[in-house]
Design an enzyme around this catalytic site. Structure first.
Site, PDB file in Angstrom:
ATOM      1  N   GLU A   1      72.096  52.303  52.183  1.00  0.00           N
ATOM      2  CA  GLU A   1      72.076  53.589  52.896  1.00  0.00           C
ATOM      3  C   GLU A   1      71.117  54.561  52.229  1.00  0.00           C
ATOM      4  OE1 GLU A   1      76.700  53.131  54.418  1.00  0.00           O
ATOM      5  OE2 GLU A   1      76.197  54.593  52.863  1.00  0.00           O
TER       6      GLU A   1
ATOM      7  N   SER B   1      85.343  54.368  47.973  1.00  0.00           N
ATOM      8  CA  SER B   1      85.725  55.632  48.600  1.00  0.00           C
ATOM      9  C   SER B   1      86.682  56.382  47.679  1.00  0.00           C
ATOM     10  CB  SER B   1      86.404  55.358  49.942  1.00  0.00           C
ATOM     11  OG  SER B   1      87.055  56.524  50.420  1.00  0.00           O
TER      12      SER B   1
ATOM     13  N   HIS C   1      67.611  43.894  70.365  1.00  0.00           N
ATOM     14  CA  HIS C   1      68.384  45.007  70.939  1.00  0.00           C
ATOM     15  C   HIS C   1      69.812  45.054  70.387  1.00  0.00           C
ATOM     16  CE1 HIS C   1      65.144  45.414  73.933  1.00  0.00           C
ATOM     17  NE2 HIS C   1      65.219  44.095  74.053  1.00  0.00           N
TER      18      HIS C   1
END
Length: 483
Positions: free
Chosen positions: A306, A293, A172
């Site tokens: 990703e 970035s 969890h």
């Protein structure tokens, strides 16, 4: 009426169209482009040639072709093959509708239409494309199998080399119990091993020959379908001609397999995204699989992970899309099935690239044992306290409650469980002795999980041995390497 419709009405189908004889009007140019599949199914040029040579041999054996005619067809196709391999094949727009048309048209230019025109005797593009697809996907299965084995070897190697690393195990997304980093790696390793086992089943299921089924009702020239199948390496026949030309279960199975596999890829990618975050810092991705970035120079983004996560969604979409296409189709071949070509090409490309990217990520990332150790906290050893009392004969349900009270006391005192005094522990239950301190040892907690499949060193080493045996034999040991 549009100008394209006028032109279509005034023209006739090209002579090289395999279906042109019945039609007196030409296709709307838009329909011509909408209908063509060569831009995609040219990927199957080698399989189409191999199947055509096997078909020509069968027709020779059935006395439809002479030995000389067969040899000319065979030699002519080798010229066609060479042109595809060297990217010198001259595609004729508006004529070469698909790979079958293109190959046969070019064969006729090389050896003459009188002989090339006999090639298609008793054959349909229905059984031809079914054969091409099976041959091509079968070949790609072998490539995927090789990539998967490489991925598993990386996982096994890292698991063995980094077996001393201990980190939090999560359920969890909450810290749960200490585990070995190797145990976590192998948890996905065995998922990918299951994928490989399923792939091996698919490799058997796909290896059946539809060629010789015709458009739907079979062949009238008594060709030897066993000989055809063996000529292209099939291990059996598709036994019903109507089923043979319309069955695309092997494509659906491949896409469903891809969805399951990419689900595993997505999950390990998600874990690694968390583990590589600044909040965790357990691992660091190599620059080869990261980007920065455009605004924030300090950023190092786990783009490979990703993208793998995102490709999983794409795979599920392909699977659902073609499953929907095949749903409720009438029997035998329907043109809807042509959509399977783009779906399977996309599937195979997505799978082969994703496996290689994940293998690259896992083989190059670095671990940070200090950060893993820093993330361990005493509350993760609450089960150890419960097990301590179980060994004194206390029922687990009671020890679970007692351990929970210890956790609550530590939270109330604002300290770790390991900082509570023996007297404080005994205020909750008198059965705690001074040796309870042994429970607050992460390495000892890990080493107690000695049953098969556990996180103790001996158990993890056994898992590594099982995985190595699987990679060596292709069969997962049911009871261990000695079982």
């Amino acid at each position: 009426m549009s100008s394209s419709q006028v032109r279509a009405g005034e023209s006739k189908p090209a002579q090289n169209k395999l279906w042109g004889g019945r039609f007196t009007g030409g296709l709307d140019p838009l329909m011509e482009a909408y209908n063509e599949s060569l831009s995609l199914d040219k990927a199957f040029y080698a399989e189409d040639i191999d199947g055509s040579i096997a078909w020509a041999r069968a027709n020779k054996n059935a006395d439809i072709l002479t030995d000389k005619e067969f040899k000319e067809i065979q030699q002519g196709f080798e010229v066609v093959r060479k042109e595809w391999e060297t990217e010198s094949f001259d595609i004729k727009p508006g004529v070469d509708e698909d790979i079958h048309t293109a190959n046969e048209r070019r064969l006729g230019e090389i050896i003459g239409p009188a002989i090339a025109g006999k090639l298609h005797t008793g054959r349909s593009r229905n059984d031809q494309i079914a054969t091409d697809l099976r041959l091509w996907v079968r070949k790609k299965y072998l490539e995927i199998k090789g990539h998967l084995e490489s991925l598993l070897k990386v996982i096994v190697s890292r698991a063995e080399n980094e077996i001393d690393l201990i980190m939090p195990g999560y359920t969890h997304l909450q810290r749960a119990q200490p585990v070995r980093w190797s145990h976590w790696l192998l948890s996905y390793g065995f998922s990918f091993a299951s994928d490989l086992e399923r792939l091996q089943t698919l490799m058997k299921d796909i290896n059946k020959c539809p060629l010789g089924s015709g458009a739907l009702s079979g062949n009238v020239f008594d060709v030897d379908r066993h000989d055809i199948a063996q000529g292209v390496g099939f291990e059996g026949l598709c036994w019903n001609s109507m089923n043979a030309v319309s069955d695309r279960d092997f494509l659906l199975n491949t896409m469903a397999w891809g969805s399951i596999f990419m689900g595993h890829v997505s999950r390990i990618s998600m874990d690694l995204c968390i583990y590589s975050s600044q909040e965790s810092g357990f691992v660091k991705l190599a620059d080869a699989y990261s980007t920065g970035s455009s605004l924030m120079p300090q950023k190092k983004n786990p783009d490979a992970l990703e993208l793998l996560r995102g490709k999983s969604g794409q795979m599920h979409g392909i699977n659902f899309g073609f499953t929907s296409t095949m749903n409720s189709l009438p029997s035998c071949y329907n043109k809807d099935m042509q959509e399977g070509t783009s779906a399977i090409l996309s599937t195979i490309h997505l799978l082969t690239t994703s496996i290689q990217i994940l293998t690259g990520v896992l083989s190059t990332l670095s671990t940070n044992p200090a950060n893993m150790a820093k993330a361990l906290e005493p509350s993760m050893l609450a089960t150890e306290l419960a097990d301590y009392l179980v060994r004194k004969g206390v029922p687990f349900r009671e020890t679970h409650h007692i351990s929970g009270r210890v956790v609550a006391l530590a939270e109330k005192e604002g300290k770790g469980m390991d900082e509570l005094t023996t007297a404080q522990l005994q205020s909750i239950d008198k059965r705690f002795d001074d040796n309870v301190r042994e429970c607050f040892d992460y390495e000892a907690a890990v080493e107690k999980r000695t049953a098969q499949g556990g996180t103790a060193r001996s158990s993890v080493m056994e898992q590594i041995a099982v995985m190595r045996k699987f990679l060596e034999t292709g069969v997962m040991p049911a009871w261990g390497v000695d079982g």
